[in-house]
Write a protein that holds these residues in place. Structure first.
Motif, PDB file in Angstrom:
ATOM      1  N   LYS A 119       1.249  -0.399  -0.053  1.00 29.11           N
ATOM      2  CA  LYS A 119       0.243   0.683  -0.192  1.00 29.11           C
ATOM      3  C   LYS A 119       0.831   1.175   0.008  1.00 29.11           C
ATOM      4  CE  LYS A 119      -3.656   2.115   2.906  1.00 29.11           C
ATOM      5  NZ  LYS A 119      -4.395   2.062   3.466  1.00 29.11           N
ATOM      6  N   LEU A 120       0.615   2.216  -0.924  1.00 29.17           N
ATOM      7  CA  LEU A 120       1.450   3.276  -0.842  1.00 29.17           C
ATOM      8  C   LEU A 120       1.197   4.493   0.235  1.00 29.17           C
ATOM      9  CD1 LEU A 120       2.803   5.451  -2.599  1.00 29.17           C
ATOM     10  CD2 LEU A 120       0.480   6.567  -3.643  1.00 29.17           C
ATOM     11  N   HIS A 121       2.471   4.754   0.614  1.00 26.03           N
ATOM     12  CA  HIS A 121       2.412   5.758   2.007  1.00 26.03           C
ATOM     13  C   HIS A 121       3.394   7.053   1.528  1.00 26.03           C
ATOM     14  CE1 HIS A 121       2.929   5.884   6.400  1.00 26.03           C
ATOM     15  NE2 HIS A 121       4.276   5.491   6.445  1.00 26.03           N
ATOM     16  N   TRP A 122       4.366   7.226   2.266  1.00 32.48           N
ATOM     17  CA  TRP A 122       4.772   8.993   2.013  1.00 32.48           C
ATOM     18  C   TRP A 122       5.130   8.348   0.314  1.00 32.48           C
ATOM     19  CZ3 TRP A 122       3.239  12.613   4.163  1.00 32.48           C
ATOM     20  CH2 TRP A 122       2.672  12.512   5.381  1.00 32.48           C
ATOM     21  N   GLN A 129       2.874  13.686   0.696  1.00 35.25           N
ATOM     22  CA  GLN A 129       2.092  12.981   0.377  1.00 35.25           C
ATOM     23  C   GLN A 129       1.335  11.808   1.268  1.00 35.25           C
ATOM     24  OE1 GLN A 129       0.017  13.323  -3.598  1.00 35.25           O
ATOM     25  NE2 GLN A 129      -2.316  12.613  -2.348  1.00 35.25           N
ATOM     26  N   ARG A 130       1.392  11.674   1.954  1.00 37.07           N
ATOM     27  CA  ARG A 130       0.448  10.072   2.205  1.00 37.07           C
ATOM     28  C   ARG A 130      -0.648   9.392   1.671  1.00 37.07           C
ATOM     29  NH1 ARG A 130       0.673   9.355   8.526  1.00 37.07           N
ATOM     30  NH2 ARG A 130      -1.074  10.946   8.652  1.00 37.07           N
ATOM     31  N   GLY A 131      -0.371   8.139   1.146  1.00 39.26           N
ATOM     32  CA  GLY A 131      -1.329   8.264   0.195  1.00 39.26           C
ATOM     33  C   GLY A 131      -1.570   8.469  -0.758  1.00 39.26           C
ATOM     34  N   ASP A 132      -3.207   8.333  -0.635  1.00 36.60           N
ATOM     35  CA  ASP A 132      -3.946   9.368  -1.129  1.00 36.60           C
ATOM     36  C   ASP A 132      -4.989  10.978  -0.561  1.00 36.60           C
ATOM     37  OD1 ASP A 132      -6.070   8.216  -0.125  1.00 36.60           O
ATOM     38  OD2 ASP A 132      -7.027   7.113  -2.060  1.00 36.60           O
TER      39      ASP A 132
END
Length: 165
Positions: A14-17, A42-45
């Motif tokens: 999962k996308l983090h920073w 940006q953190r995730g979305d």
């Protein structure tokens, strides 16, 4: 000037920073990237965050951490993320954030470890392998002392901060 996309992910991918930073150079400690004041991360979305201070990040080769060095007035001078070793692409650096963080306050006397509870929780939730747990904890333990006694945590990073102020 070369820009590099920095992408931290969690163990489940999962996308983090993530953010864009400028390539500043490489030395015996690793690759240095920087972002001037008012850059965005940006953190995730989630919504973007504007960083009011300049920041440089160190991406060591074959080590289990990354380090951010914040300019004044931010109270967190050094923020180290325990991560898997960085994968260096031409214009993207990626790594897995393993939750543990070592933080040195600007006064230089206070060092703390953050997110130990998250590290313990994610060991179960994501099934961290034993060698990942061991290496992450050893790296964290080493950093607690290193951020107050060793380079590049003492003065080296300041030359890179000067380049992005």
């Amino acid at each position: 000037m070369r820009n590099v996309r920095v992408v931290y992910r969690k163990y489940d991918e999962k996308l983090h920073w993530h953010q864009w930073m400028r390539y500043l150079g490489e030395d015996e400690y690793g690759v240095w990237l920087g972002a001037p004041p008012n850059s965005v991360a940006q953190r995730g979305d989630e919504p973007e965050i504007v960083q009011s201070q300049a920041v440089v990040q160190l991406f060591p080769r074959d080590k289990w951490f990354t380090a951010a060095f914040n300019d004044e007035p931010r109270w967190t001078e050094i923020y180290c993320d325990i991560t898997t070793p960085v994968e260096f692409g031409e214009d993207v650096f990626t790594m897995i954030d393993l939750d543990l963080d070592v933080i040195r306050r600007r006064d230089g006397t206070t060092v703390l470890v953050d997110d130990e509870d998250e590290f313990a929780e994610h060991q179960v939730k994501y099934g961290y392998p034993a060698d990942v747990i061991k290496t992450a904890q050893e790296t964290c333990d080493w950093l607690v002392g290193a951020v107050v006694t060793e380079e590049p945590f003492l003065t080296v990073y300041k030359t890179y901060l000067d380049k992005v102020r």
